[in-house]
Design a protein around this motif. Structure first.
Motif, PDB file in Angstrom:
ATOM      1  N   HIS A 201       0.821  -1.215   0.000  1.00 16.19           N
ATOM      2  CA  HIS A 201       0.000   0.000   0.000  1.00 16.19           C
ATOM      3  C   HIS A 201       0.854   1.264   0.000  1.00 16.19           C
ATOM      4  O   HIS A 201       0.382   2.339   0.362  1.00 16.19           O
ATOM      5  CB  HIS A 201      -1.015  -0.068   1.138  1.00 16.19           C
ATOM      6  CG  HIS A 201      -1.843  -1.309   0.995  1.00 16.19           C
ATOM      7  ND1 HIS A 201      -2.874  -1.399   0.090  1.00 16.19           N
ATOM      8  CD2 HIS A 201      -1.676  -2.542   1.529  1.00 16.19           C
ATOM      9  CE1 HIS A 201      -3.344  -2.646   0.106  1.00 16.19           C
ATOM     10  NE2 HIS A 201      -2.638  -3.355   0.967  1.00 16.19           N
TER      11      HIS A 201
ATOM     12  N   CYS B  67      -7.748   0.648  -4.758  1.00 10.68           N
ATOM     13  CA  CYS B  67      -7.099  -0.488  -4.091  1.00 10.68           C
ATOM     14  C   CYS B  67      -8.062  -1.047  -3.036  1.00 10.68           C
ATOM     15  O   CYS B  67      -8.928  -0.316  -2.540  1.00 10.68           O
ATOM     16  CB  CYS B  67      -5.811   0.016  -3.442  1.00 10.68           C
ATOM     17  SG  CYS B  67      -4.887  -1.258  -2.584  1.00 10.68           S
TER      18      CYS B  67
ATOM     19  N   CYS C  22      -7.638  -1.441  -0.083  1.00  6.47           N
ATOM     20  CA  CYS C  22      -7.510  -0.747   1.213  1.00  6.47           C
ATOM     21  C   CYS C  22      -8.358   0.514   1.265  1.00  6.47           C
ATOM     22  O   CYS C  22      -8.508   1.125   2.318  1.00  6.47           O
ATOM     23  CB  CYS C  22      -6.050  -0.397   1.474  1.00  6.47           C
ATOM     24  SG  CYS C  22      -5.421   0.926   0.425  1.00  6.47           S
TER      25      CYS C  22
ATOM     26  N   CYS D 138      -2.116   2.479  -5.128  1.00 11.32           N
ATOM     27  CA  CYS D 138      -1.161   1.726  -4.301  1.00 11.32           C
ATOM     28  C   CYS D 138      -0.375   0.747  -5.177  1.00 11.32           C
ATOM     29  O   CYS D 138      -0.861   0.298  -6.220  1.00 11.32           O
ATOM     30  CB  CYS D 138      -1.879   0.896  -3.249  1.00 11.32           C
ATOM     31  SG  CYS D 138      -2.787   1.837  -2.030  1.00 11.32           S
TER      32      CYS D 138
HETATM   33 ZN   LIG Z   1      -3.881   0.013  -0.923  1.00 13.05          ZN
END
Ligand SMILES: [Zn+2]
Length: 322
Positions: free
Chosen positions: A164, A175, A177, A182
């Motif tokens: 990340h 992404c 996350c 990332c």
């Molecule tokens: Zn990420």
């Protein structure tokens, strides 16, 4: 130290490995079976426990402790799996308590990337290094950082999330996350395949990929690049540029003795590593990158189970719950 038996369990979204080893680090028995997600966590762990029991009978010795590696996020201290994207239905699942009650021995838990970093550090390509960064590049990108011979955890055990590292300044692919651009969104197996498909959809010509647009994987891109396909080569080159960009942050922050790359994408070996070493040397000028080793993981798909066994050694002497 008396030689005792340790059990390791490596829980992945597609397969589970279970092994017994002794405290000399000698792998004695190993078994692998698919993760039948539809059964839910209790039944899946029952299978793992039954396998440990069966191997104990075969060996004629029971384990004194269990180490468990599993996809995160998880709560290492409380022994809970939180809400892993690759294990639906495992939210707040008390994996350590369940295993300890079933086997009546202490267990410890860590995330699978940390377990793999430990495995490579003690028994794989990372042997002999005190400071290293491990990356697994497969469906996603996970990482583990070893400093002074031990895993470095950071706040909320969040250290090592190298997947990340922001690579693109503005935007980029979203992404898992929640951020954009990332390293994982670009250079994971999924990211590499997606970029190749996007080029094809935009009209790029590719003799080796065009008629297989629906089944493109990172492995196929790597193979097509080796076969002289210009589009595949450009996607592969771009992957290495992104990786070099992301890893340059790791290099200048930690100056690790080694960066070890595991996972399916890293199995491309020197097709990945040779240009990556060159680009990292070109990009980073403040440190002698050539003094750092950029290596392929040497335990293949077994880094995680070796790490789980090392985690298990650390549980020896703990008091089990239940
Ligand atoms: Zn990420």
């Amino acid at each position: 130290m008396k030689n005792e038996i340790i059990a390791g369990v490596d829980i992945g979204g597609t397969k589970i490995a279970v092994a017994l080893a002794n405290t000399d680090g000698e792998l004695l028995l190993i078994a692998r079976f698919p993760t039948r997600l539809e059964l839910g966590p209790h039944s899946i762990l029952d299978q793992a426990v039954e396998e440990i029991e069966r191997m104990s009978v075969e060996l004629g010795a029971r384990p004194s402790a269990v180490g468990i590696g599993c996809g995160g996020p998880l709560d290492r201290r409380r022994g809970l799996i939180l809400s892993p994207p690759n294990l639906p239905g495992w939210d707040e699942f008390p994996v350590v308590g369940v295993v300890e009650r079933a086997l009546k021995v202490p267990a410890v838990l860590d995330n699978d990337a940390n377990a793999s970093a430990l495995g490579e550090h003690r028994r794989g390509a990372g042997r002999g290094f005190s400071n290293l960064v491990y990356l697994t590049i497969s469906t996603g990108i996970g990482g583990g950082v070893i400093i002074g011979g031990e895993l470095f955890y950071g706040v909320c055990d969040g250290a090592g999330e190298v997947g990340h590292i922001p690579v693109l300044l503005d935007g980029g692919p979203s992404c898992g996350c929640g951020a954009r651009g990332c390293l994982e969104s670009l250079c994971s197996g999924t990211g590499i395949a997606r970029r190749a498909r996007e080029h094809l959809l935009a009209g790029a010509q590719s003799p080796l990929l065009s008629d297989r647009a629906d089944e493109i994987t990172a492995k196929l891109v790597a193979e097509a690049a080796r076969g002289g396909d210009a589009l595949a080569q450009s996607v592969w080159d771009e992957t290495i540029r992104y990786l070099a960009h992301g890893l340059s942050s790791v290099v200048v922050t930690l100056a690790p003795e080694a960066i070890i790359l595991g996972g399916g994408v890293a199995s491309a070996g020197d097709q990945l590593l040779a240009p990556l070493r060159r680009l990292l040397s070109e990009r980073v000028k403040i440190l002698p990158v050539e003094r750092m080793q950029i290596l392929q993981a040497s335990l293949g798909g077994d880094s995680g189970i070796h790490g789980a066994l090392i985690l298990g050694e650390r549980a020896l002497g703990n008091i089990p719950k239940g």
